[in-house]
Scaffold this active site. Structure first.
Site, PDB file in Angstrom:
ATOM      1  N   HIS A   1     -13.725   2.612   8.714  1.00  0.00           N
ATOM      2  CA  HIS A   1     -12.944   1.392   8.216  1.00  0.00           C
ATOM      3  C   HIS A   1     -13.194   0.994   6.776  1.00  0.00           C
ATOM      4  CE1 HIS A   1     -10.055  -1.795  10.002  1.00  0.00           C
ATOM      5  NE2 HIS A   1      -9.665  -1.664   8.731  1.00  0.00           N
TER       6      HIS A   1
ATOM      7  N   ASP B   1      10.699   3.118   7.184  1.00  0.00           N
ATOM      8  CA  ASP B   1      10.504   1.904   7.236  1.00  0.00           C
ATOM      9  C   ASP B   1      11.650   1.056   7.215  1.00  0.00           C
ATOM     10  OD1 ASP B   1       9.801  -1.020   6.789  1.00  0.00           O
ATOM     11  OD2 ASP B   1       8.396  -0.536   5.244  1.00  0.00           O
TER      12      ASP B   1
ATOM     13  N   ALA C   1      -4.355   2.635   8.312  1.00  0.00           N
ATOM     14  CA  ALA C   1      -3.711   1.207   8.435  1.00  0.00           C
ATOM     15  C   ALA C   1      -4.373   0.708   9.654  1.00  0.00           C
ATOM     16  CB  ALA C   1      -2.202   1.278   8.593  1.00  0.00           C
ATOM     17  N   ARG C   2      -3.954   0.840  10.871  1.00  0.00           N
ATOM     18  CA  ARG C   2      -4.455   0.088  11.980  1.00  0.00           C
ATOM     19  C   ARG C   2      -4.581   1.327  13.091  1.00  0.00           C
ATOM     20  NH1 ARG C   2      -6.676  -3.056   9.384  1.00  0.00           N
ATOM     21  NH2 ARG C   2      -6.670  -5.321   9.450  1.00  0.00           N
TER      22      ARG C   2
ATOM     23  N   ILE D   1       0.764  -1.254  -0.110  1.00  0.00           N
ATOM     24  CA  ILE D   1      -0.054  -0.045   0.116  1.00  0.00           C
ATOM     25  C   ILE D   1       0.893   1.136   0.047  1.00  0.00           C
ATOM     26  CG2 ILE D   1      -1.571   1.427   1.314  1.00  0.00           C
ATOM     27  CD1 ILE D   1      -2.662  -1.316   2.557  1.00  0.00           C
TER      28      ILE D   1
ATOM     29  N   ASP E   1      -9.410   6.626   9.160  1.00  0.00           N
ATOM     30  CA  ASP E   1     -10.296   5.395   9.088  1.00  0.00           C
ATOM     31  C   ASP E   1     -10.372   4.234   9.669  1.00  0.00           C
ATOM     32  OD1 ASP E   1     -12.125   4.200   6.828  1.00  0.00           O
ATOM     33  OD2 ASP E   1     -10.386   2.904   6.694  1.00  0.00           O
TER      34      ASP E   1
ATOM     35  N   GLU F   1     -13.114  -0.248  17.672  1.00  0.00           N
ATOM     36  CA  GLU F   1     -14.106  -0.060  16.727  1.00  0.00           C
ATOM     37  C   GLU F   1     -15.318  -0.530  16.908  1.00  0.00           C
ATOM     38  OE1 GLU F   1     -12.190  -1.099  12.924  1.00  0.00           O
ATOM     39  OE2 GLU F   1     -10.629   0.362  13.300  1.00  0.00           O
TER      40      GLU F   1
END
Length: 345
Positions: free
Chosen positions: A303, A194, A254-255, A175, A279, A284
């Site tokens: 999400h 990263d 992402a998370r 992504i 998102d 959640e």
């Protein structure tokens, strides 16, 4: 061969069944429909992000050699009740609904579907970045309320452009790399934090690899694309959020666990954080007393980053291909528990 298609309201049982039948002959398919996403996923029997109950799966999987699913919980209890089972093919980027240790002990191979929603999630992240930078949701909401906000054109209220901006990406997988390509097309300078990515490969892609602490103060926009692991939980905590320049835009598709949500309301209200687009969440759905409710310059969606019809079809095709390999006696392409090969008798 008996296959259970344990679908839901996104990757449906019929979609899974049709994908399997298009590849495999002489197959008997049973179907189970789970409630996600109409009902949120959550922990079930020790696994994360599952839908439905262990008992539903136990009853439906009886006699099956294979299950193709997105959200069904496969736990120690389920494996113990399914001695015929040899393969669980999960149509997600990671099999978080499966107890991999229990699967390995039971001699069950578990596969997953990397990249199934990469295009969808990348497009959505770019959309959230643009929406936050240009205040699109605010302008839309005001006009629908009958307010012509010409003052949004005034210099203090005007948005910022991607062209010439420095955007930081946390994570550079399927992504993040797509997001970087689009951002560079818009004329943004892209920095990537990263440590597991090929640093020379990043440079070849036209992005600059940097450490996270070095990246944050340089960016007018930061977008999160890392996997959630014990190492990355609250990767952006209060101390690292404080490194962002005043007025920066932060996007998380992402998370939820990557971000420490506690400091965010204060950062938005003070203007230290210019805009926040989310998102995903630490809980959640967010509870009614969620501290971010009512915060300014906040964009929220439930999400949805991976929610495209193409993603659903791609997911079904990936797991169907794994069933075909299983039927042919071939090794899985995306095996999540390779130790199972040593446990087979």
């Amino acid at each position: 061969m008996r296959v259970l298609a344990a679908g839901d309201n996104f990757v449906g049982p019929d979609l899974l069944e049709n994908a399997v039948r298009s590849r495999v002959n002489d197959v008997e398919v049973g179907k189970l429909k789970l409630p996600w996403p109409v009902e949120p996923f959550g922990p079930v029997g020790g696994v994360e992000e599952a839908s439905g109950t262990e008992q539903q799966v136990i009853e439906a999987v009886e006699g099956a050699e294979v299950c193709v699913t997105q959200m069904a919980p496969f736990t120690e209890r389920v494996f113990a009740a399914a001695p015929s089972l040899k393969l669980v093919a999960v149509s997600r980027g990671g099999p978080v609904n499966v107890d991999l240790a229990a699967a390995t002990r039971a001699g069950v191979s578990v596969t997953y579907a990397p990249g199934r929603n990469a295009a969808a999630a990348a497009e959505y992240a770019v959309g959230m970045i643009l929406a936050a930078m240009r205040r699109i949701p605010d302008a839309d909401a005001e006009l629908k309320r009958g307010n012509w906000r010409g003052d949004f054109y005034a210099y203090p209220e005007a948005g910022i452009e991607l062209e010439g901006s420095t955007v930081g990406l946390v994570g550079y997988g399927a992504i993040g790399s797509r997001v970087a390509k689009v951002l560079r097309t818009f004329g943004a300078e892209v920095l990537v934090a990263d440590p597991y990515a090929d640093q020379d490969g990043l440079r070849a892609d036209g992005v600059e690899p940097v450490a996270l602490e070095e990246m944050l103060p340089r960016c007018s926009v930061v977008s999160l694309h890392a996997r959630l692991t014990p190492e990355t939980k609250h990767l952006l905590d209060a101390d690292r959020l404080a490194l962002l320049p005043e007025g920066a835009v932060l996007v998380n598709t992402a998370r939820g666990g990557l971000l420490d949500y506690q400091p965010l309301p204060g950062l938005l209200r003070s203007g230290e954080l210019g805009a926040l687009a989310l998102d995903v969440y630490d809980e959640e759905p967010p509870p009614p007393e969620w501290p971010l409710h009512g915060a300014p310059n906040l964009i929220t969606t439930p999400h949805l980053a991976g929610a495209t019809r193409q993603t659903a079809h791609r997911a079904a095709e990936i797991v169907a291909a794994e069933v075909d390999r299983f039927a042919r006696g071939e090794r899985a392409a995306h095996l999540a528990n390779p130790d199972v090969l040593g446990s087979e008798t």
